[in-house]
Design a protein around this motif. Structure first.
Motif, PDB file in Angstrom:
ATOM      1  N   ASP A  18      -3.345 -14.274   4.801  1.00  0.00           N
ATOM      2  CA  ASP A  18      -2.311 -13.262   4.648  1.00  0.00           C
ATOM      3  C   ASP A  18      -2.866 -12.122   3.800  1.00  0.00           C
ATOM      4  O   ASP A  18      -3.143 -12.315   2.622  1.00  0.00           O
ATOM      5  CB  ASP A  18      -1.118 -13.928   3.946  1.00  0.00           C
ATOM      6  CG  ASP A  18       0.131 -13.088   4.025  1.00  0.00           C
ATOM      7  OD1 ASP A  18       0.053 -11.961   4.533  1.00  0.00           O
ATOM      8  OD2 ASP A  18       1.183 -13.563   3.568  1.00  0.00           O
ATOM      9  N   ASP A  19      -3.063 -10.967   4.404  1.00  0.00           N
ATOM     10  CA  ASP A  19      -3.498  -9.774   3.657  1.00  0.00           C
ATOM     11  C   ASP A  19      -4.967  -9.806   3.226  1.00  0.00           C
ATOM     12  O   ASP A  19      -5.326  -9.205   2.211  1.00  0.00           O
ATOM     13  CB  ASP A  19      -2.636  -9.539   2.390  1.00  0.00           C
ATOM     14  CG  ASP A  19      -1.173  -9.274   2.686  1.00  0.00           C
ATOM     15  OD1 ASP A  19      -0.801  -9.205   3.862  1.00  0.00           O
ATOM     16  OD2 ASP A  19      -0.403  -9.123   1.712  1.00  0.00           O
ATOM     17  N   CYS A  43       3.322  -8.458   7.625  1.00  0.00           N
ATOM     18  CA  CYS A  43       3.229  -9.905   7.884  1.00  0.00           C
ATOM     19  C   CYS A  43       4.006 -10.393   9.107  1.00  0.00           C
ATOM     20  O   CYS A  43       3.428 -10.825  10.098  1.00  0.00           O
ATOM     21  CB  CYS A  43       3.719 -10.687   6.674  1.00  0.00           C
ATOM     22  SG  CYS A  43       2.902 -10.244   5.124  1.00  0.00           S
ATOM     23  N   ASP A  93      -3.466 -11.613   9.005  1.00  0.00           N
ATOM     24  CA  ASP A  93      -2.374 -10.995   9.779  1.00  0.00           C
ATOM     25  C   ASP A  93      -2.460  -9.473   9.820  1.00  0.00           C
ATOM     26  O   ASP A  93      -1.863  -8.840  10.681  1.00  0.00           O
ATOM     27  CB  ASP A  93      -0.996 -11.479   9.306  1.00  0.00           C
ATOM     28  CG  ASP A  93      -0.740 -11.228   7.831  1.00  0.00           C
ATOM     29  OD1 ASP A  93      -1.670 -10.802   7.113  1.00  0.00           O
ATOM     30  OD2 ASP A  93       0.402 -11.459   7.389  1.00  0.00           O
ATOM     31  N   GLN A  94      -3.178  -8.873   8.883  1.00  0.00           N
ATOM     32  CA  GLN A  94      -3.497  -7.432   8.913  1.00  0.00           C
ATOM     33  C   GLN A  94      -4.563  -7.196   7.867  1.00  0.00           C
ATOM     34  O   GLN A  94      -4.995  -8.132   7.196  1.00  0.00           O
ATOM     35  CB  GLN A  94      -2.342  -6.487   8.644  1.00  0.00           C
ATOM     36  CG  GLN A  94      -1.000  -6.985   8.226  1.00  0.00           C
ATOM     37  CD  GLN A  94      -0.825  -7.506   6.833  1.00  0.00           C
ATOM     38  OE1 GLN A  94       0.103  -8.261   6.617  1.00  0.00           O
ATOM     39  NE2 GLN A  94      -1.670  -7.146   5.884  1.00  0.00           N
ATOM     40  N   LYS A 117      -0.292  -2.548   2.578  1.00  0.00           N
ATOM     41  CA  LYS A 117      -0.787  -2.299   3.943  1.00  0.00           C
ATOM     42  C   LYS A 117       0.114  -1.270   4.616  1.00  0.00           C
ATOM     43  O   LYS A 117       0.157  -0.150   4.200  1.00  0.00           O
ATOM     44  CB  LYS A 117      -0.840  -3.622   4.720  1.00  0.00           C
ATOM     45  CG  LYS A 117       0.453  -4.443   4.731  1.00  0.00           C
ATOM     46  CD  LYS A 117       0.506  -5.537   3.698  1.00  0.00           C
ATOM     47  CE  LYS A 117       1.794  -6.330   3.822  1.00  0.00           C
ATOM     48  NZ  LYS A 117       1.894  -7.420   2.852  1.00  0.00           N
TER      49      LYS A 117
HETATM   50 CA   LIG Z   1       0.348 -10.146   5.554  1.00  0.00          CA
END
Ligand SMILES: [Ca+2]
Length: 485
Positions: A14-15, A54, A291-292, A304
């Protein structure tokens, strides 16, 4: 004879920005186990998310569709778990399917994970230490707190599930870490990393946001002024000039972030070691992604949401020795909506017509189809909320990026809720006139000079607008009412 179809181990964090992974050239850390995946297979250099946040990105990955189609446009739009997903299709085709870690697509009977033989997920973001998990059960599952560190626990659950598998059937494991999401709590093992050193600053840490749309200056995601004591783990000085505060806060922020990343790297190593020990490495597709992307002090920011490179770009490394040559690199444009179709293709399961992404299996063999995409479509819907970021959509080609900020929540749930992070002043973006930004990515790597009004680029802008609107129509999205060019 056992089933010859490949296993799939899909690790997602995540991130985690690609510029904090050493095989992507990180200047700030080393990730030897993530590098192992790339060295044994392929690294994608132009993998992008279609909405950099997310919940929407996760829905795009599972369903293979854009957010205006799957309905998951913001953090407040949980996914309807009756939607078709790649794990459901794999399960129906005889795969064993398991999910452990972050879900963040909603809770309860309508939103809990479906399509998995077994699952255990964190509620929402979850906690780093002694997290509560929701285990598969009636009415959306049963909660229980588990002692330990989230990244270790999610890996333990993944290993335990693989150990208990039916060895005559292939499996698809989704190991989805909560790390390194804010607020970056390290485990004990990595707490002392970087204690007596400074981490290099990004070139744009002290960005002043001139020559950009007003959206950039308005964003409440600056390292320092838009952080709180939970982010910093200490009181924040209130008498420092903003530039000094940014540099001070960056060191605290990035060290915590990288400590959390290091635990991810160790735990990816544990999964890879298991596959080696079990003799599974050859016929298992291992993917690591996030996820990004994320701003690691770039443009003075964390978080983000923007279509700028650091946030748009997803890390994606894949190892599959049976089919992918080691140390391969690909720079074609691949999107998060393509992941599901790829996994299905590798498993020999036809993708459903409603999936909008496209399998990139041939890219893995260094063969790009002549009709592969040369441009991608992006849309961020969550206007204002949380970090005061403007809703926008845009197009990215290999050479250019054109962004349209329209400053309107368009009635989306979760948009337009005024909310501010930290103590920094928030400039209202409500009702601003739409603005365009054009970046020449070859001349302006850091996206600091908006060229949209430069006469030298007039022809480029015209072509990109046309292509943007064509792509938008192709994926079935609607143009904003004031975008009439
Ligand atoms: Ca994320």
């Amino acid at each position: 004879m056992s089933d010859p179809r490949p296993n799939i181990v899909f690790i997602m964090t995540d991130d985690h920005a690609s510029h904090a992974i050493s095989c992507y050239g990180s200047r700030i850390n080393r990730t030897p186990h993530l590098d192992r995946i790339a060295e044994g297979g392929m690294r994608l250099d132009n993998c992008f998310c279609t909405n950099s946040i997310c919940t929407p990105s996760r829905a795009a990955i599972l369903t293979g569709t854009y957010n205006h189609v799957n309905g998951v446009t913001t953090l407040a739009t949980p996914m309807d778990n009756r939607l078709q997903t790649f794990p459901k299709l794999l399960q129906a085709a005889g795969y064993q399917t398991g999910l452990f870690g972050k879900w963040h697509l909603g809770r309860g009977p309508q939103h809990c994970p479906t399509g998995f033989d077994e699952w255990a997920v964190l509620p929402g973001q979850g906690y780093y230490h002694n997290p509560t998990f929701i285990f598969q059960g009636p009415d959306g599952g049963t909660s229980r707190t588990v002692p330990g560190y989230a990244t270790d626990l999610i890996t333990d659950m993944s290993l335990d599930w693989m150990q208990r598998r039916d060895r005559d059937r292939p499996f698809c494991l989704l190991c989805h870490h909560k790390a390194p999401h804010r607020p970056w709590y390290s485990d004990e093992k990595h707490a002392a990393m970087f204690l007596n050193e400074d981490v290099p600053e990004p070139d744009t840490l002290l960005d002043d946001y001139v020559n950009r749309a007003r959206a950039a200056e308005a964003a409440a995601m600056r390292v320092g002024v838009h952080m709180d004591t939970t982010d910093m783990k200490c009181e924040i000085p209130d008498d420092m000039p903003e530039a000094d505060l940014r540099r001070w806060a960056y060191q605290r922020y990035i060290k915590d972030y990288l400590r959390v990343v290091q635990s991810v790297d160790d735990n990816v190593g544990r999964l890879l070691d298991y596959l080696d020990a079990e003799g599974l490495a050859e016929n298992t597709v291992v993917v690591y992604t996030s996820d990004q992307g994320f701003f690691l002090g770039d443009h003075g920011w964390y978080d983000k949401r923007f279509m700028y490179e650091e946030s748009l770009k997803m890390p994606f490394v894949l190892r599959y020795p049976a089919e992918v040559a080691p140390q391969s690199v690909n720079d074609d444009i691949v999107l998060n909506v393509d992941f599901g179709p790829l996994f299905l293709d590798l498993a020999g399961v036809p993708a459903q017509d409603e999936m909008q992404g496209r399998s990139f299996r041939t890219l893995l063999q260094n063969s790009t189809p002549p009709d592969w995409r040369e441009a991608m479509y992006y849309r961020y819907w969550m206007n204002q909320s949380d970090h005061n970021v403007a809703a926008h959509y845009g197009i990215r080609t290999r050479k250019y990026k054109l962004i349209y900020y329209y400053y309107d929540g368009c009635g989306q749930t979760g948009a337009d809720r005024g909310h501010c992070a930290g103590k920094g002043q928030i400039v209202s973006i409500e009702g601003l006139e739409p603005e365009w930004e054009l970046f020449d990515l070859e001349q302006d790597l850091h996206e600091l000079h908006n060229r949209v009004n430069d006469p030298a680029y007039a022809g480029v802008v015209r072509e990109l607008k046309d292509e943007l609107h064509r792509l938008q129509a192709e994926v079935g999205d609607e143009r904003y009412e004031l975008d009439r060019d």
